[in-house]
Design a protein around this motif. Structure first.
Motif, mmCIF file in Angstrom:
data_model
loop_
_atom_site.group_PDB
_atom_site.id
_atom_site.type_symbol
_atom_site.label_atom_id
_atom_site.label_comp_id
_atom_site.label_asym_id
_atom_site.label_seq_id
_atom_site.Cartn_x
_atom_site.Cartn_y
_atom_site.Cartn_z
ATOM 1 N N MET B 110 0.875 -1.182 0.000
ATOM 2 C CA MET B 110 0.000 0.000 0.000
ATOM 3 C C MET B 110 0.907 1.225 0.000
ATOM 4 O O MET B 110 1.749 1.386 0.886
ATOM 5 C CB MET B 110 -0.900 -0.002 1.241
ATOM 6 N N ALA B 111 0.739 2.076 -1.009
ATOM 7 C CA ALA B 111 1.493 3.333 -1.050
ATOM 8 C C ALA B 111 0.693 4.379 -0.289
ATOM 9 O O ALA B 111 -0.517 4.497 -0.480
ATOM 10 C CB ALA B 111 1.698 3.766 -2.495
ATOM 11 N N GLY B 112 1.368 5.117 0.581
ATOM 12 C CA GLY B 112 0.707 6.158 1.369
ATOM 13 C C GLY B 112 1.324 7.516 1.046
ATOM 14 O O GLY B 112 2.521 7.625 0.805
ATOM 15 N N THR B 118 -4.046 6.835 -0.772
ATOM 16 C CA THR B 118 -3.402 5.524 -0.751
ATOM 17 C C THR B 118 -3.727 4.778 -2.042
ATOM 18 O O THR B 118 -4.714 5.070 -2.712
ATOM 19 C CB THR B 118 -3.930 4.658 0.414
ATOM 20 N N THR B 119 -2.888 3.804 -2.393
ATOM 21 C CA THR B 119 -3.232 2.909 -3.499
ATOM 22 C C THR B 119 -2.515 1.585 -3.306
ATOM 23 O O THR B 119 -1.406 1.537 -2.766
ATOM 24 C CB THR B 119 -2.933 3.538 -4.877
ATOM 25 N N ASN B 120 -3.168 0.499 -3.713
ATOM 26 C CA ASN B 120 -2.651 -0.853 -3.480
ATOM 27 C C ASN B 120 -2.145 -1.502 -4.759
ATOM 28 O O ASN B 120 -2.739 -1.312 -5.830
ATOM 29 C CB ASN B 120 -3.742 -1.735 -2.854
ATOM 30 N N VAL B 121 -1.057 -2.262 -4.652
ATOM 31 C CA VAL B 121 -0.416 -2.922 -5.787
ATOM 32 C C VAL B 121 0.148 -4.267 -5.317
ATOM 33 O O VAL B 121 0.670 -4.340 -4.207
ATOM 34 C CB VAL B 121 0.775 -2.066 -6.321
ATOM 35 N N GLY B 131 8.835 -0.843 -10.412
ATOM 36 C CA GLY B 131 8.342 0.266 -9.595
ATOM 37 C C GLY B 131 9.498 1.133 -9.121
ATOM 38 O O GLY B 131 10.533 0.611 -8.698
ATOM 39 N N LEU B 132 9.338 2.449 -9.252
ATOM 40 C CA LEU B 132 10.399 3.368 -8.828
ATOM 41 C C LEU B 132 9.809 4.519 -8.026
ATOM 42 O O LEU B 132 8.633 4.861 -8.190
ATOM 43 C CB LEU B 132 11.100 4.006 -10.034
ATOM 44 N N LEU B 133 10.653 5.126 -7.200
ATOM 45 C CA LEU B 133 10.301 6.411 -6.610
ATOM 46 C C LEU B 133 11.028 7.446 -7.432
ATOM 47 O O LEU B 133 12.257 7.485 -7.453
ATOM 48 C CB LEU B 133 10.767 6.485 -5.153
ATOM 49 N N VAL B 134 10.280 8.284 -8.164
ATOM 50 C CA VAL B 134 10.926 9.221 -9.091
ATOM 51 C C VAL B 134 10.847 10.658 -8.569
ATOM 52 O O VAL B 134 9.879 11.042 -7.912
ATOM 53 C CB VAL B 134 10.319 9.137 -10.510
ATOM 54 N N HIS B 135 11.898 11.412 -8.858
ATOM 55 C CA HIS B 135 11.958 12.816 -8.436
ATOM 56 C C HIS B 135 12.299 13.740 -9.597
ATOM 57 O O HIS B 135 12.366 14.953 -9.445
ATOM 58 C CB HIS B 135 13.001 12.988 -7.328
ATOM 59 N N THR B 136 12.578 13.145 -10.785
ATOM 60 C CA THR B 136 12.984 13.946 -11.938
ATOM 61 C C THR B 136 12.165 13.519 -13.141
ATOM 62 O O THR B 136 12.008 12.323 -13.399
ATOM 63 C CB THR B 136 14.495 13.734 -12.211
ATOM 64 N N TYR B 137 11.588 14.532 -13.829
ATOM 65 C CA TYR B 137 10.834 14.259 -15.045
ATOM 66 C C TYR B 137 11.422 15.106 -16.159
ATOM 67 O O TYR B 137 11.542 16.324 -15.997
ATOM 68 C CB TYR B 137 9.348 14.602 -14.840
ATOM 69 N N PRO B 155 4.738 2.300 -14.414
ATOM 70 C CA PRO B 155 4.160 2.699 -15.703
ATOM 71 C C PRO B 155 3.281 1.643 -16.375
ATOM 72 O O PRO B 155 2.460 2.001 -17.218
ATOM 73 C CB PRO B 155 5.382 3.033 -16.556
ATOM 74 N N HIS B 156 3.408 0.368 -16.014
ATOM 75 C CA HIS B 156 2.589 -0.643 -16.709
ATOM 76 C C HIS B 156 1.164 -0.701 -16.154
ATOM 77 O O HIS B 156 0.338 -1.416 -16.693
ATOM 78 C CB HIS B 156 3.258 -2.021 -16.676
ATOM 79 N N LEU B 157 0.867 0.045 -15.079
ATOM 80 C CA LEU B 157 -0.502 0.111 -14.555
ATOM 81 C C LEU B 157 -1.048 1.525 -14.783
ATOM 82 O O LEU B 157 -0.280 2.462 -15.012
ATOM 83 C CB LEU B 157 -0.521 -0.218 -13.060
ATOM 84 N N TYR B 158 -2.396 1.693 -14.730
ATOM 85 C CA TYR B 158 -2.974 3.030 -14.846
ATOM 86 C C TYR B 158 -2.293 3.958 -13.834
ATOM 87 O O TYR B 158 -1.936 3.562 -12.719
ATOM 88 C CB TYR B 158 -4.481 3.000 -14.577
ATOM 89 N N LEU B 159 -2.195 5.211 -14.212
ATOM 90 C CA LEU B 159 -1.358 6.165 -13.481
ATOM 91 C C LEU B 159 -1.828 6.456 -12.050
ATOM 92 O O LEU B 159 -1.051 6.938 -11.241
ATOM 93 C CB LEU B 159 -1.266 7.459 -14.293
ATOM 94 N N TRP B 160 -3.108 6.166 -11.713
ATOM 95 C CA TRP B 160 -3.494 6.435 -10.326
ATOM 96 C C TRP B 160 -2.733 5.540 -9.354
ATOM 97 O O TRP B 160 -2.608 5.865 -8.184
ATOM 98 C CB TRP B 160 -5.016 6.352 -10.125
ATOM 99 N N LYS B 161 -2.183 4.403 -9.875
ATOM 100 C CA LYS B 161 -1.365 3.513 -9.040
ATOM 101 C C LYS B 161 0.004 4.139 -8.761
ATOM 102 O O LYS B 161 0.677 3.748 -7.817
ATOM 103 C CB LYS B 161 -1.194 2.161 -9.730
ATOM 104 N N SER B 162 0.420 5.093 -9.608
ATOM 105 C CA SER B 162 1.709 5.766 -9.433
ATOM 106 C C SER B 162 1.520 6.955 -8.491
ATOM 107 O O SER B 162 1.570 8.105 -8.907
ATOM 108 C CB SER B 162 2.251 6.241 -10.779
#
Ligand code: FAD
Lengths: 262, 200
Positions: B110-112, B118-121, B131-137, B155-162
């Motif tokens: 669960m990401a908080g 929150t979102t579950n994966v 899965g990554l924790l990203v800080h640069t786009y 990225p392979h799941l819909y973006l609300w999971k990110s």
């Protein structure tokens, strides 16, 4: 979960009326065979299929009251070069069929019986889900404090004008603050409009109309804040309004947003 | 059903196929349930807990001191837009788990976030670089409205999971719905199988 959630299956809706509400917005009444009562603020997904099989989908908020569930109204703004909005504006007429599914969404919703002061902020066609909230409260005979700050480009873009003005006259709890962003036509306009952009001051006056409390002018923080705020419109608009609301001391959890476009 | 007079305006021809029901977007629209929260980098941290106990906490400096990973990928938002060829930099979940010195967990995570989102994966969906924790786009610090300073990227799941504005990863044995999932959005969210809502 094995049970099929109601309203989440594709169905064919029939367009029963098309009305031009402003130069850029048309209202579409859709008749649904399979009806699921919506909550004020929810939306439907629309799917268009070309003869060669190409498909595309978009979301549109329900603008009608929750008391009408077999027929829903959508308020669709024409976007230049917009694939789906231009199809609705240029092609769709009464009697046409459209594939839809819904209602969808749960966070950007307001119960018609909600009794605490609520601040609604809409930009342009962002009025659609908010109109459902206002109409649903009206149909529930709920006159609890509600203020609508409504921003639009020109006076011609004042959607649902007569209905909103009528609400002001018949509902003591309802406060309407329309703001015109393009100020050129200021001279020959009527009294209720103000001009410019919604800023911290316009938000504070909306809150005063809601709570009757000006707070301490020095701090700029009103003493009593609305229990909740709902903000809907283009992304930049929603972002700016969200920042104003945080600035005046509203909590993150009391601000709900819906973003329509880039 | 076919809409006879609908021909579509396929704006940019996709270089690769887009998932069903998605259209290509050149801009970068924003989807969030509330306003952009204010995140203070000085007090920002990210914690990982497994089975109820915290196994690691990183602040901005320690996150940046870890090996960084670049990823070039497509993203898909449930509100129908997809964006191809996006570039991100951050730290893989594998790297974080290795830094914490823990065995690879199983089950679900669960990401908080700041603000309580929150979102579950499932765990396998965030391992092996997925899965990554990203800080640069796009070589710039990730903008607050897009989830900066740090968001999850799967990225392979819909973006609300990110999940944007991420603060915690809670590993758990059983799956549980997160914020949007409780409102009827899909528990897994695979765009290629068009898993937008419950039962899709
Ligand atoms: C939950 C939700 C509810 C929505 N409810 C409504 C509603 O009630 N009424 C309504 O009119 N729209 C609503 N929208 C927006 C709608 O879904 C479409 O995005 C919009 O109609 C544009 O689609 P299109 O196919 O016409 O344009 P597209 O072909 O998708 O876009 C054409 C170009 O216009 C840009 N663009 C797209 N949308 C906008 C915009 N809003 N303003 C400026 N530029 C834009 C695109 O970036 C693109 O460059 C909602 C969106 C969401 C996510």
């Amino acid at each position: 979960m094995s049970e099929i959630e109601p309203g989440k299956k594709w169905q064919i809706a029939t367009v029963t009326s098309v009305r031009k509400e402003s130069p850029r917005v048309k209202l579409f009444a859709l008749n649904l065979a399979e009806t699921t009562p919506h909550r004020a603020g929810q939306y439907y997904d629309i799917r268009l299929t070309a003869p060669d099989g190409y498909q595309t989908q978009r979301s549109y908020s329900v603008s009608s009251s929750v008391v009408h569930s077999d027929s829903i109204e959508l308020a669709i703004e024409l976007i230049n070069d917009g694939e789906v909005s231009s199809y609705f504006h240029d092609v769709v007429s009464s009697g046409d069929q459209i594939e839809v599914r819904g209602p969808i969404g749960g966070h950007f919703t307001l119960s018609p019986n909600y009794s605490k002061p609520v601040l609604l902020i809409a930009g342009g066609s962002g009025i659609a889900p908010i109109m459902s909230m206002i109409r649903s409260k009206r149909d529930a005979a709920n006159a609890s404090p509600t203020a609508l700050l409504f921003s639009f480009r020109t006076e011609a873009d004042f959607l649902f004008r007569s209905e909103l003005v009528d609400q002001v006259k018949t509902n003591v709890g309802f406060h309407l603050l329309p703001v015109v962003t393009r100020t050129a036509a200021r001279e020959n306009s009527s009294g209720i409009l103000s001009f410019g952009r919604i800023n911290r001051d316009s938000i504070l006056s909306a809150i005063v109309s809601l709570t009757g409390n000006a707070g301490s002018p020095a701090s700029g923080y009103p003493q009593s804040l609305p229990a909740r705020a709902y903000v809907c419109g283009g992304s930049g608009f929603v972002e700016a309004m969200g920042n104003h609301l945080l600035d005046i001391g509203m909590g993150l959890h009391d601000i709900r947003t819906e973003r329509f476009g880039p | 059903m076919i809409n006879n007079k609908f021909f579509g305006r396929r704006r940019s021809e996709p270089t690769r196929p887009v998932p069903p029901g998605q259209y290509l977007e050149d801009g970068f629209p924003v989807l969030s349930a509330g306003p952009t929260p204010r995140v203070d980098l000085a007090t920002w941290d990210l914690s990982i807990s497994i089975g109820g106990s915290t196994v690691g906490t990183w602040n901005w400096e320690s996150l940046n001191a870890l090996p960084q990973t670049d990823i070039h990928t497509d993203i898909h938002c449930v509100t129908k837009w997809s964006k191809q060829d996006t570039d991100w930099r951050g730290v893989t979940i594998d790297t974080l788990l290795a830094d914490a010195g823990v065995e690879t967990p199983t089950g679900f995570v669960m990401a908080g976030c700041e603000g309580g989102y929150t979102t579950n994966v499932p765990v396998p969906d965030v391992l092996e670089g997925k899965g990554l924790l990203v800080h640069t786009y796009d070589n710039e610090p990730l903008a607050p409205e897009h989830g900066g300073p740090v968001r999850l990227l799967i990225p392979h799941l819909y973006l609300w999971k990110s999940a944007k504005w991420i603060r915690s990863l809670t590993f758990m044995d059983q799956d549980a719905p997160g914020f949007w999932e409780r409102y009827g959005y899909h528990m897994y969210g695979d765009p290629w199988r068009e898993q937008r809502y419950t039962n899709d």
